[in-house]
Each structure stands twice: as structure tokens, then as C-alpha cells.
Design an enzyme around this catalytic site. Structure first.
Site, PDB file in Angstrom:
ATOM      1  N   ARG A   1       0.836  -1.194   0.000  1.00 39.63           N
ATOM      2  CA  ARG A   1       0.000   0.000   0.000  1.00 39.63           C
ATOM      3  C   ARG A   1       0.874   1.249   0.000  1.00 39.63           C
ATOM      4  NH1 ARG A   1      -4.873  -1.789   4.183  1.00 39.63           N
ATOM      5  NH2 ARG A   1      -5.436  -3.676   3.026  1.00 39.63           N
TER       6      ARG A   1
ATOM      7  N   ARG B   1       1.818   1.103  10.133  1.00 37.59           N
ATOM      8  CA  ARG B   1       1.380   1.532   8.797  1.00 37.59           C
ATOM      9  C   ARG B   1       2.576   1.448   7.843  1.00 37.59           C
ATOM     10  NH1 ARG B   1      -3.293   4.207   8.002  1.00 37.59           N
ATOM     11  NH2 ARG B   1      -3.351   4.770  10.221  1.00 37.59           N
TER      12      ARG B   1
ATOM     13  N   GLU C   1      -6.872  -0.684  15.027  1.00 40.96           N
ATOM     14  CA  GLU C   1      -7.542  -1.648  14.139  1.00 40.96           C
ATOM     15  C   GLU C   1      -6.589  -2.771  13.739  1.00 40.96           C
ATOM     16  OE1 GLU C   1      -8.199  -2.577   9.718  1.00 40.96           O
ATOM     17  OE2 GLU C   1      -8.141  -0.415  10.086  1.00 40.96           O
TER      18      GLU C   1
ATOM     19  N   SER D   1     -10.736  -5.631   9.578  1.00 36.35           N
ATOM     20  CA  SER D   1     -12.010  -5.078   9.106  1.00 36.35           C
ATOM     21  C   SER D   1     -12.767  -6.190   8.402  1.00 36.35           C
ATOM     22  CB  SER D   1     -11.783  -3.920   8.124  1.00 36.35           C
ATOM     23  OG  SER D   1     -11.491  -2.727   8.799  1.00 36.35           O
TER      24      SER D   1
ATOM     25  N   ARG E   1       0.382  -6.349  12.444  1.00 34.93           N
ATOM     26  CA  ARG E   1      -0.295  -5.723  13.586  1.00 34.93           C
ATOM     27  C   ARG E   1      -0.489  -6.724  14.724  1.00 34.93           C
ATOM     28  NH1 ARG E   1      -4.231  -0.751  11.789  1.00 34.93           N
ATOM     29  NH2 ARG E   1      -2.727   0.211  10.367  1.00 34.93           N
TER      30      ARG E   1
END
Length: 430
Positions: free
Chosen positions: A267, A282, A354, A357, A396
Site C-alpha cells: 500500500r 502503517r 484496528e 475489518s 499488527r
């Protein structure tokens, strides 16, 4: 992508959906009015085109009959008419194609409609928590953040990664490298042996069409990593897994189709300048276990609940305190009709972050990729419903383990379920 027939018949439905997502009502109404006008232009053009084509075919037949009957003047008039039609028809075909292309482009840029039960809100502050698991651990010392722990162990190297690739990368070494591999293996084993998902090893390079199908393109082009003309590095295995059913008609007996994969993800994080610049939260490259379900419209909400339970199950096995929230209309993703986020507690950050999702996309992605199924007692195929969820993000999860299982001496206790994957190792030390 939305059904233009639905918009034509229930224009207020899309207006309301856009307003709930934060669009000003007047702008939403203007957008919908424009879509309907463009669709009318397209449909009118198709009707006129069919009339002209029918007249051209009829006139062509009449020419022969007129010549046979000696009606030369009529034959010449008919030939002139056909010649004119041969000029008019291509021009009208181009106009229809232009209207179709413009309509397609505009529809592709409109987000999915939130389900009625999705809470209204502007951003993450309006998300609604509905469940928690476990309790926050108590420490006799001030908990450190994961990068402090990893660097002190000498097994997490951001400087070396920066030399190789720049910012937002990491080099893991020794037992932390093995821990990352162990986490991913544990996740994929659990989902395949206990949760009924079929493991897939997909390509991590995909074409434009695949990225369009799951709605990464065209809207989120800047968040992606291009890999040569017409190819992209996947931002998540959702892209190849969901696109396995693109341009297909499945039988109802094949559903639900449950797929999972452990892949690297890429990403650009174009919109995240200045956020989480330190550590592994991130990154441009990370590993993640993805779950995808393809099911019928009647089962999609039930399937989403099931997928959420699967994602939570691996965190419960790791005994990681977490909470589940329903994302509000202003915080949910472009393709989602409803999203649940799982947020894990990070004591070093003193915050929930988070880690998964879980979304149902209704038939939004299916329309973009033309993925359908044939119901048992119906003649015509219907669009499937697609769902995706992290099961979960490996990086994560490592962050959560390092921060929750840290010890005062700087070592990290290995969670019980990962000990077999670590060759019996129970503690990570320098």
C-alpha cells in the site's frame, strides 16, 4: 457499482445513501438527476439506432423489389435513403457508446449504499462499540511500544530497511522473523482446519480489471503500487480471491464459497503522511491473512457475522484484549455496505488500534466483475454477494503480541498457541 435500473426506478434511494455518506443533499440530487438524464440519452439513442437499423434492412430489401418491378425512380430514392442511413447509423452508434462510457465512469465513482442499520456519522469518533473480549493487562512497569521492544532485542531494524527501500519498511531478524512466520502460519491453519476456508495461493500481481472489480480502481489509484503497464501489486488478497469468480455463473450449491490466503500486501499510504511514521503499524509492505466469502443475498449478513467470529477466534486464542465496533457511514470503505472493525489493545500506545475489518459489499463488487450464481428454482442468474475480512493482519498481530506479552527485562513471552510454531521456544530474548 450500482444498478442504473434501481436508480431510475428509485432515485431517492441513491440520494439518501449519498447523504448518509456525507454528500450535501443538493449535490446528491444533482448527481442522480445527471445519471438519469445520461441514461435516458443512452436508452433513447439505442431505440433510435434500432429503428434506423430496421429501416436500413427493410429499405435494402425494397430496392431489389423496386428494380424487379421496373420502378427505377423508387429504387434510386431507396438507395439514397440507405446511403444516408449508413452515414447516420455510425454517428448514432458513437453517441450511444459515448453515453454508455460516461454513464459507466460516473457509476464506477459512486460508493456503495450503507445498510439501514449502519450508524450515521462523520468519522471514526462516531463508530459504535458493541462488544469486548478480555481485559487490559496490568504491568508493574511502564509498557514500551513495539518498536522500542524490537530494537532493544536487536531483531527489528528500521534503519537497514530504509537503506534498502526507504521509509515504512522493516527488516525482522532472528526470532522476530520466525515469530512473524509463526503468526501467519497459525492464522491460516486455524481458518482452514477449524473455520472451513479453502486455502489459496494467488498471484500478488493483478491486472487493471481485477483492481476495478474490487473497487481499488479508479478512485484509489494513488494508494496503489503500479507494477508495469496494466499491472498492480495487491493491496490485499481480497483482490485476487474475490476476482476468482469474476465473469462467472456459479451454481447455488457451490455457495457459500469461503477462501483464505496468506500473502504480502502493498500500500502506498498516499493519504497517511505524518501518521504512524515509527514502527510497524502503517507500512508499505506487510503480510496479512485474508478471508473472502461469496454467497447469496439472503445469507450475506449471516456470513458477515460468521466471518467476524472467525477473525475474533484467532485473537481470542492469542488472549489479546480487543473490542469490536460498527463503522459509521462516514468511516466505512468505498465498497462496503457494512463494516465491523476489530481493534486490539496496545498497552505501549495506550490505545486501541484496528487489526481487522470485516465487510459485506452486497452486490456492489459483483456488478463490477459480473459475478453471478444461478438459484435452484430460478431461470435467470443473480449477482452474488461478496464479503471480505482480515483474519488477521500479521504485522499488527506481532505489534500486539510484543506490547501485550512484554516483560520488564525486555524479553517477550511467546503466546501458548504459538509455542509449537516457534519450535518450543517460550520466550524471545536478546
Amino acid at each position: 457499482m450500482h444498478d442504473i435500473k434501481w436508480i431510475r426506478e428509485e432515485p431517492r434511494g441513491l440520494v439518501d445513501a449519498l447523504v448518509r455518506r456525507g454528500t450535501i443533499e443538493a449535490e446528491a440530487q444533482a448527481l442522480v438527476d445527471g445519471l438519469i438524464a445520461l441514461d435516458e440519452r443512452r436508452r433513447s439513442g439505442i431505440g433510435k439506432l434500432e429503428e434506423l437499423q430496421a429501416r436500413r434492412n427493410a429499405a435494402s430489401k425494397e430496392i431489389g423489389a423496386a428494380k424487379k418491378d421496373g420502378q427505377n425512380d423508387r429504387a434510386e430514392a431507396l438507395m439514397a435513403e440507405v446511403a444516408a442511413l449508413k452515414t447516420d447509423i455510425p454517428a448514432l452508434e458513437e453517441d450511444v457508446k459515448a453515453a454508455e462510457a460516461e454513464l459507466f465512469e460516473k457509476l464506477a465513482a459512486i460508493p456503495n449504499a450503507p445498510l439501514a442499520e449502519v450508524p450515521f456519522g462523520k468519522d471514526e469518533h462516531d463508530n459504535v462499540e458493541f462488544t469486548r473480549f478480555g481485559e487490559k493487562r496490568a504491568y508493574a512497569f511502564t509498557p514500551k511500544q513495539h518498536f522500542e521492544i524490537g530494537e532493544a532485542l536487536g531483531q527489528m531494524d528500521f534503519e537497514a530497511a530504509a537503506k534498502l527501500s526507504g521509509a515504512r519498511f522493516v527488516v525482522l531478524k532472528n526470532r522476530l522473523a520466525r515469530l512473524e512466520r509463526a503468526i501467519g502460519q497459525f492464522f491460516i491453519d486455524t481458518h482452514t482446519t477449524e473455520h472451513g476456508y479453502m486455502e489459496v495461493a494467488p498471484p500478488v500481481l493483478v491486472r487493471d480489471e481485477a483492481m476495478f472489480g474490487t473497487a481499488q480502481l479508479p478512485k484509489f489509484r494513488e494508494d496503489q503500487f503500479p507494477a508495469g503497464e496494466g499491472f498492480w501489486l495487491i493491496p490485499t488478497a481480497e483482490v485476487p480471491l474475490t476476482n476468482l469468480v469474476a465473469q462467472s455463473i456459479l451454481s447455488e450449491e457451490e455457495l457459500p464459497l469461503r477462501l483464505t490466503a496468506l500473502t504480502p500486501c502493498f500500500r502506498a499510504e498516499a493519504g497517511s503522511a505524518g501518521r504512524d511514521t515509527r514502527g510497524m503499524i502503517r507500512q508499505h509492505q506487510f503480510n496479512k491473512v485474508e478471508m473472502v466469502s461469496i454467497t447469496t443475498p439472503e445469507k450475506s449478513l449471516e456470513e458477515q457475522e460468521r466471518m467476524l467470529a472467525c477473525a475474533q477466534a484467532v485473537l481470542k486464542k492469542l488472549d489479546l484484549h480487543h473490542r469490536v465496533v460498527t463503522l459509521c457511514t462516514g468511516d466505512m470503505g468505498f465498497a462496503s455496505a457494512r463494516t465491523f472493525d476489530i481493534e486490539v489493545w496496545l498497552p505501549g500506545q495506550d490505545a486501541y488500534r484496528e487489526i481487522s475489518s470485516v465487510s459485506t459489499c452486497s452486490d456492489f463488487q459483483a456488478r463490477r466483475m459480473n459475478a453471478r450464481y444461478r438459484p435452484k428454482d430460478a431461470k435467470s442468474p443473480r449477482f452474488v454477494h461478496t464479503l471480505n475480512g482480515s483474519g488477521v493482519a500479521v504485522g499488527r498481530a506481532m505489534v500486539a503480541i510484543l506490547e501485550n506479552y512484554q516483560n520488564e527485562d525486555g524479553s517477550v513471552t511467546v503466546p501458548d498457541v504459538l509455542v509449537p510454531y516457534m519450535g518450543g521456544l517460550t520466550k524471545i530474548e536478546r
